[in-house]
Design an enzyme around this catalytic site. Structure first.
Site, PDB file in Angstrom:
ATOM      1  N   ASN A   9       3.912  -0.718  -5.295  1.00  0.00           N
ATOM      2  CA  ASN A   9       3.121  -1.162  -3.807  1.00  0.00           C
ATOM      3  C   ASN A   9       2.135  -2.049  -4.539  1.00  0.00           C
ATOM      4  O   ASN A   9       1.102  -1.468  -5.076  1.00  0.00           O
ATOM      5  CB  ASN A   9       2.792   0.016  -3.358  1.00  0.00           C
ATOM      6  CG  ASN A   9       1.942  -0.326  -1.987  1.00  0.00           C
ATOM      7  OD1 ASN A   9       2.017  -1.404  -1.623  1.00  0.00           O
ATOM      8  ND2 ASN A   9       1.278   0.866  -1.543  1.00  0.00           N
ATOM      9  N   TRP A  10       2.310  -3.259  -4.117  1.00  0.00           N
ATOM     10  CA  TRP A  10       1.169  -4.300  -4.322  1.00  0.00           C
ATOM     11  C   TRP A  10       0.170  -4.410  -3.410  1.00  0.00           C
ATOM     12  O   TRP A  10      -0.842  -5.011  -3.638  1.00  0.00           O
ATOM     13  CB  TRP A  10       1.891  -5.933  -4.433  1.00  0.00           C
ATOM     14  CG  TRP A  10       2.616  -5.893  -5.824  1.00  0.00           C
ATOM     15  CD1 TRP A  10       2.837  -5.285  -6.831  1.00  0.00           C
ATOM     16  CD2 TRP A  10       3.343  -6.981  -6.148  1.00  0.00           C
ATOM     17  NE1 TRP A  10       3.838  -5.721  -7.648  1.00  0.00           N
ATOM     18  CE2 TRP A  10       4.116  -6.842  -7.371  1.00  0.00           C
ATOM     19  CE3 TRP A  10       3.439  -8.473  -5.484  1.00  0.00           C
ATOM     20  CZ2 TRP A  10       5.006  -7.787  -8.009  1.00  0.00           C
ATOM     21  CZ3 TRP A  10       4.516  -9.211  -6.149  1.00  0.00           C
ATOM     22  CH2 TRP A  10       5.521  -9.013  -7.249  1.00  0.00           C
ATOM     23  N   LYS A  11       0.356  -3.620  -2.394  1.00  0.00           N
ATOM     24  CA  LYS A  11      -0.881  -3.516  -1.365  1.00  0.00           C
ATOM     25  C   LYS A  11      -1.335  -4.971  -0.935  1.00  0.00           C
ATOM     26  O   LYS A  11      -0.648  -5.914  -0.984  1.00  0.00           O
ATOM     27  CB  LYS A  11      -2.082  -2.498  -1.879  1.00  0.00           C
ATOM     28  CG  LYS A  11      -1.747  -1.461  -2.493  1.00  0.00           C
ATOM     29  CD  LYS A  11      -2.501  -0.317  -2.544  1.00  0.00           C
ATOM     30  CE  LYS A  11      -2.269   0.631  -3.330  1.00  0.00           C
ATOM     31  NZ  LYS A  11      -2.690   1.988  -3.288  1.00  0.00           N
ATOM     32  N   HIS A  95       2.634   4.942   4.678  1.00  0.00           N
ATOM     33  CA  HIS A  95       1.546   4.928   3.475  1.00  0.00           C
ATOM     34  C   HIS A  95       0.302   5.604   3.971  1.00  0.00           C
ATOM     35  O   HIS A  95      -0.107   5.318   5.091  1.00  0.00           O
ATOM     36  CB  HIS A  95       1.579   3.760   2.731  1.00  0.00           C
ATOM     37  CG  HIS A  95       0.853   3.781   1.632  1.00  0.00           C
ATOM     38  ND1 HIS A  95      -0.432   3.851   1.427  1.00  0.00           N
ATOM     39  CD2 HIS A  95       1.171   3.845   0.234  1.00  0.00           C
ATOM     40  CE1 HIS A  95      -0.931   3.860   0.178  1.00  0.00           C
ATOM     41  NE2 HIS A  95       0.163   3.716  -0.391  1.00  0.00           N
ATOM     42  N   GLU A  97      -2.591   4.787   3.441  1.00  0.00           N
ATOM     43  CA  GLU A  97      -3.827   3.896   3.913  1.00  0.00           C
ATOM     44  C   GLU A  97      -3.338   3.741   5.225  1.00  0.00           C
ATOM     45  O   GLU A  97      -4.307   3.301   5.970  1.00  0.00           O
ATOM     46  CB  GLU A  97      -3.790   2.780   2.936  1.00  0.00           C
ATOM     47  CG  GLU A  97      -4.386   3.182   1.381  1.00  0.00           C
ATOM     48  CD  GLU A  97      -3.829   2.272   0.243  1.00  0.00           C
ATOM     49  OE1 GLU A  97      -2.931   1.396   0.240  1.00  0.00           O
ATOM     50  OE2 GLU A  97      -4.060   2.846  -1.032  1.00  0.00           O
ATOM     51  N   GLU A 167       2.989  11.714  -2.027  1.00  0.00           N
ATOM     52  CA  GLU A 167       1.693  11.102  -2.512  1.00  0.00           C
ATOM     53  C   GLU A 167       0.645  11.680  -1.882  1.00  0.00           C
ATOM     54  O   GLU A 167      -0.034  11.575  -0.798  1.00  0.00           O
ATOM     55  CB  GLU A 167       1.597   9.511  -1.808  1.00  0.00           C
ATOM     56  CG  GLU A 167       2.628   8.875  -2.246  1.00  0.00           C
ATOM     57  CD  GLU A 167       2.235   7.506  -2.453  1.00  0.00           C
ATOM     58  OE1 GLU A 167       2.325   6.832  -3.366  1.00  0.00           O
ATOM     59  OE2 GLU A 167       2.000   6.943  -1.263  1.00  0.00           O
ATOM     60  N   GLY A 173      -5.079   5.807  -6.040  1.00  0.00           N
ATOM     61  CA  GLY A 173      -6.187   5.048  -6.232  1.00  0.00           C
ATOM     62  C   GLY A 173      -7.531   5.621  -7.030  1.00  0.00           C
ATOM     63  O   GLY A 173      -8.463   5.025  -7.118  1.00  0.00           O
ATOM     64  N   SER A 213      -1.891   7.527  -8.674  1.00  0.00           N
ATOM     65  CA  SER A 213      -2.253   7.165 -10.094  1.00  0.00           C
ATOM     66  C   SER A 213      -1.416   7.419 -11.317  1.00  0.00           C
ATOM     67  O   SER A 213      -1.589   7.733 -12.279  1.00  0.00           O
ATOM     68  CB  SER A 213      -3.408   8.057 -10.295  1.00  0.00           C
ATOM     69  OG  SER A 213      -4.653   7.950  -9.366  1.00  0.00           O
ATOM     70  N   GLY A 234       1.044   2.322  -7.349  1.00  0.00           N
ATOM     71  CA  GLY A 234       0.187   1.185  -6.795  1.00  0.00           C
ATOM     72  C   GLY A 234      -0.538   0.232  -7.971  1.00  0.00           C
ATOM     73  O   GLY A 234       0.160  -0.639  -8.629  1.00  0.00           O
ATOM     74  N   GLY A 235      -1.827   0.810  -8.270  1.00  0.00           N
ATOM     75  CA  GLY A 235      -2.693  -0.056  -9.367  1.00  0.00           C
ATOM     76  C   GLY A 235      -1.651  -0.395 -10.417  1.00  0.00           C
ATOM     77  O   GLY A 235      -1.914  -1.590 -10.935  1.00  0.00           O
TER      78      GLY A 235
HETATM   79  C1  PEP Z   1       0.093   3.892  -3.767  1.00  0.00           C
HETATM   80  O1  PEP Z   1      -0.466   3.037  -3.324  1.00  0.00           O
HETATM   81  O2  PEP Z   1       1.234   4.327  -3.079  1.00  0.00           O
HETATM   82  C2  PEP Z   1      -0.391   4.533  -4.973  1.00  0.00           C
HETATM   83  C3  PEP Z   1       0.279   5.680  -5.535  1.00  0.00           C
HETATM   84  O3  PEP Z   1      -1.334   3.947  -5.549  1.00  0.00           O
HETATM   85  P1  PEP Z   1      -2.191   4.105  -7.090  1.00  0.00           P
HETATM   86  O4  PEP Z   1      -0.962   4.278  -8.080  1.00  0.00           O
HETATM   87  O5  PEP Z   1      -2.829   3.169  -7.380  1.00  0.00           O
HETATM   88  O6  PEP Z   1      -2.582   5.394  -6.941  1.00  0.00           O
END
Ligand code: PEP
Length: 251
Positions: A9-11, A95, A97, A167, A173, A213, A234-235
């Site tokens: 997920n590049w957000k 998600h 967010e 999640e 994050g 994470s 994500g990151g």
């Molecule tokens: C996400 O955006 O779904 C996510 C899990 O982010 P991160 O890996 O950065 O925690």
């Protein structure tokens, strides 16, 4: 046998040039990797160029959200059909967010999910408790509510295609990953919920991936657990090197 599933997920990151460089590097770094389904989810403006760059490759493309109507006067929204038209086969729905900053509820998640699967997209349905909910012992209650409400009205054949992403909000994050035990416990619980709503056969088939994470150093432990079928990253998906390392399950 459930095929492992890893989505990035590049957000709200990357310009076209960055995105094209990332996918070129990713293709090179994952060449020859088999037995894992890989998806990237760029922002809407990047979908066409990224899907063109990935055409005929094993990497699929996802939208990060969609609206439930197919078309109409809904300024700023993007429909499932528009995602398909831009080269997407998948879409992330619900998600945290979106729930936290944009008013997403179980009800809107359910509408989006039904619309996406009806349009032939594979939905990546995100669920997970907040830190407060975990600390007050409500994790399973929250998961039960989210899974039940989100999947209401979904047919059995549609359900088998959905990927569930557990999640925990406190792990997204933050650099704080759920332990392998915490993740496995939640995934087994979610699989049981799916068995109850649909059938044990659907529950056996459905992929439940972990998000929060995930990085090259913790993916192998998570993937060694029986109910963890992959990851939503994500990151660590923003750089081709770390995302490829996650895909290759390197430590
Ligand atoms: C996400 O955006 O779904 C996510 C899990 O982010 P991160 O890996 O950065 O925690």
């Amino acid at each position: 046998m459930r095929i492992p599933f890893i989505a990035g997920n590049w957000k709200m990151f990357k310009t076209t040039a960055d995105a094209l460089q990332t996918v070129a590097d990713l293709l090179r770094l994952t060449e020859g990797v088999e037995g894992v389904e890989v998806v990237v989810a760029p922002s809407f403006t990047l979908l066409r160029s990224v899907s063109d760059a990935l055409v005929d490759s094993p990497i699929a493309v996802a939208g990060q959200d969609c609206f439930w109507e197919e078309q109409g006067a809904f300024t700023g929204e993007v429909s499932p059909g528009m995602l398909s038209d831009a080269g997407c086969s998948h879409v992330i729905i619900g998600h945290s967010e979106r729930r936290q900053y944009f008013g997403e509820t179980d009800e809107t998640v359910n509408k989006k999910l039904k619309s996406a699967v009806a349009a032939g997209l594979t939905a990546i349905l995100c669920i997970g408790e907040t830190l407060g909910e975990r600390e007050s012992g409500d994790t399973f209650k929250v998961l039960e509510r989210q899974v039940g409400n989100s999947l209401a009205g979904v047919s059995m054949p549609q359900a088998e295609k959905i990927v569930l992403a557990y999640e925990p909000v406190w792990a997204i994050g933050t650099g704080r990953t759920a332990t392998d035990d915490q993740a496995q416990e939640a995934h087994a619980f979610i699989r049981g919920l799916v068995a109850g709503i649909f059938s044990p056969t659907v529950a056996e088939a459905v992929r439940i991936v972990y998000g929060g994470s995930v990085k090259p150093g913790n993916i192998a432990g998570l993937m060694s657990r029986p109910d963890i079928d992959g990851a939503l990253v994500g990151g660590a998906s923003l750089e081709a090197e770390s995302f490829a390392a996650v895909i290759r399950h390197l430590k």
